[in-house]
Design an enzyme around this catalytic site. Sequence first.
Site, mmCIF file in Angstrom:
data_model
loop_
_atom_site.group_PDB
_atom_site.id
_atom_site.type_symbol
_atom_site.label_atom_id
_atom_site.label_comp_id
_atom_site.label_asym_id
_atom_site.label_seq_id
_atom_site.Cartn_x
_atom_site.Cartn_y
_atom_site.Cartn_z
ATOM 1 N N MET A 1 0.895 -1.236 -0.008
ATOM 2 C CA MET A 1 -0.118 -0.115 0.007
ATOM 3 C C MET A 1 0.961 1.092 -0.067
ATOM 4 S SD MET A 1 -2.578 1.326 2.818
ATOM 5 C CE MET A 1 -1.610 1.391 4.186
ATOM 6 N N PRO A 2 1.136 1.982 -0.881
ATOM 7 C CA PRO A 2 1.838 3.161 -1.098
ATOM 8 C C PRO A 2 1.298 4.149 -0.502
ATOM 9 C CG PRO A 2 2.118 2.052 -3.400
ATOM 10 C CD PRO A 2 0.791 1.414 -2.636
ATOM 11 N N TYR A 3 1.921 5.049 0.205
ATOM 12 C CA TYR A 3 1.451 6.298 0.933
ATOM 13 C C TYR A 3 2.479 7.359 0.320
ATOM 14 C CZ TYR A 3 0.898 10.018 4.442
ATOM 15 O OH TYR A 3 0.589 10.970 4.867
#
Length: 72
Positions: free
Chosen positions: A1-3
Amino acid sequence: MPYIKIELTRENVTKQQKQLLISGITKLISDVLEKDPALTHVVIQEIDTDNWGVSGEQVSILREKGITGKLK
């Protein structure tokens, strides 16, 4: 999950420009890292120019002095 967190000064950034940043960054992460866009989070944090400094000066003061060329 990229942030992904984008920090910029609170100066005339429109809702449309923010949407372009969010969609563009999401596409870039998807294309380069093959991450699911539905799981990619992009946060834009706007910071008051009194709270952002460059070369030892607040951006608000630099703007008042007319020193903007290097800050754009």
